[in-house]
Design an enzyme around this catalytic site. Structure first.
Site, PDB file in Angstrom:
ATOM      1  N   HIS A   1      87.446  46.211  35.512  1.00 23.13           N
ATOM      2  CA  HIS A   1      88.080  47.539  35.567  1.00 23.13           C
ATOM      3  C   HIS A   1      89.592  47.405  35.574  1.00 23.13           C
ATOM      4  CE1 HIS A   1      89.163  46.931  39.818  1.00 23.13           C
ATOM      5  NE2 HIS A   1      87.913  46.554  40.056  1.00 23.13           N
TER       6      HIS A   1
ATOM      7  N   CYS B   1      86.070  41.749  41.829  1.00 23.51           N
ATOM      8  CA  CYS B   1      85.988  42.286  40.471  1.00 23.51           C
ATOM      9  C   CYS B   1      86.993  41.616  39.545  1.00 23.51           C
ATOM     10  CB  CYS B   1      86.232  43.797  40.490  1.00 23.51           C
ATOM     11  SG  CYS B   1      84.943  44.723  41.358  1.00 23.51           S
TER      12      CYS B   1
END
Length: 394
Positions: A321, A339
């Site tokens: 992301h 992430c």
């Protein structure tokens, strides 16, 4: 006891729970007593037909069998209460017809038989209603276009103890005879799950269909019966792979074997629970802008952010992301909470390019281990022989 209707007088009895239909099977109606007259003027003897299921509470889950005592069966039709028919085959000796599908629970059936001489007989029975019904969910979505690593995935509402019976009812067809296998696991949700994975990544353009002929299959104790069939299909899209180098802090999109773009990124902080997973994972969904909160993944109150261009890779919360707050580390250090973070511009570009089902091949020492089989789609981390061993039919 079965209810019978024939075109000549008949006698009906029940032997050991099996419907026995005794009738003079003739090509035309008429005649009385226990025989009829053939074209040569001679009496034709009565013919007995037995149906293995009878009454209004017959047990479902077994094939329908129709047996002729003498002569040869020419045709048998078994029709359910919705007008659908069961396929079947006549034995080599012409005496017995057996359906290829099981009788489903809570269903009425009409049996019509015709012998080689043109005589006919009919019987009715119904199966008991199920005490428990099992259902399922399918991925990917019907008529979708997906990446080259997308498996077929089925998650069941209730436990599946008779995995072999269920797996036998699942038929995968591909446009190019792709080799693949089913594999069983416990889903991240705790439910039983079975996935179909090809031996290698899909060829682009492959069309895949699933025919889950489960109506009448018993999933076993505590699981219940399936009372319908399921079907889905998808097409494999373009050939592209996302390669993530945790140690080099780079993300590369490779299409048809050619590098399309190489962007800097920062992954999970190594040495603890914030580290990223490595392995071959699959893009599960493109979720856009979502709220990410650290307590939902067991990391206390470290963060609570609205995050853009979110691409889910695992059930445990690993995404790729946009992470503009971490820009100073991109390309030189891993400092996220697990992430794969990129700048807004790079994340937007990657988000627009990738398709659900694309493989993310994540390598490097800066990881907390290899993604688990059921944490998203982790089957590509098993060898082909290891994956095949997870089939219930091996």
């Amino acid at each position: 006891m079965s209810r019978t209707r024939v075109r000549t007088p008949l006698r009906t009895t029940v032997l050991a729970g099996t419907a026995v239909l005794t009738a003079a099977l003739t090509a035309c109606s008429g005649g009385g007593g226990g025989s009829s007259t053939g074209g040569d003027g001679k009496a034709k003897p009565e013919t007995r037909i037995t149906v293995n299921l009878s009454g209004k509470q017959a047990r479902p889950g077994s094939p329908v069998e129709v047996t002729l005592a003498e002569g040869r069966l020419a045709q048998v039709t078994v029709t359910d209460s919705k007008g659908a028919t069961l396929d079947g085959k006549v034995s080599a000796d012409g005496r017995t017809w057996t359906s290829t599908r099981n009788a489903a629970p809570g269903t009425g059936y009409t049996v019509e038989a015709r012998d080689a001489g043109g005589g006919t007989a009919k019987a009715d029975f119904a199966t008991a209603a199920p005490e428990k019904v099992n259902k399922l969910s399918l991925a990917p979505g019907k008529n979708s276009t997906v990446g080259i690593a997308q498996p077929l995935s089925i998650v069941f509402d209730h436990p599946v103890k008779d995995k072999a019976a269920v797996e036998k009812a699942l038929k995968v067809t591909t446009s190019n005879n792709t080799e693949g296998s089913w594999g069983w696991m416990q889903d991240w949700s705790g439910k039983d799950r079975v996935d179909w994975r090809p031996k290698e990544y899909w060829e682009p353009g492959t069309k895949v269909t699933l025919d889950a002929r489960l109506n009448g299959v018993d999933s076993g104790p505590d699981g219940g019966w399936f009372v319908r069939d399921y079907a889905t299909g998808f097409t494999v899209g373009r050939n592209q792979v996302v390669k993530v180098d945790l140690d080099g802090h780079r993300l590369k999109l490779v299409r048809d074997g050619q590098l399309v773009r190489d962007v800097p990124m920062s992954a999970g902080t190594p040495g603890g629970e914030k580290a990223s997973w490595r392995g071959r994972t699959v893009l599960m969904s493109k979720e856009g802008t979502i709220n990410m909160r650290s307590e939902t993944v067991g990391l206390g109150d470290a963060y609570d952010k609205m995050v853009d261009y979110s691409m889910r890779l695992t059930w445990s919360g690993m995404y790729a992301h946009a992470a503009p707050w971490n820009a100073r580390y991109m390309g030189n250090a891993n400092r996220s909470s697990g992430c794969i973070g990129m700048t807004d511009d790079n994340a937007r570009w990657v988000y627009d390019q990738v398709q659900v089902g694309d493989p993310f091949e994540i390598e490097g020492a800066d990881a907390k281990g290899t993604q688990a089989l059921n944490n998203g789609y982790g089957e590509w981390n098993l060898s082909w022989s290891e994956w095949q061993a997870k089939s219930a039919l091996r």
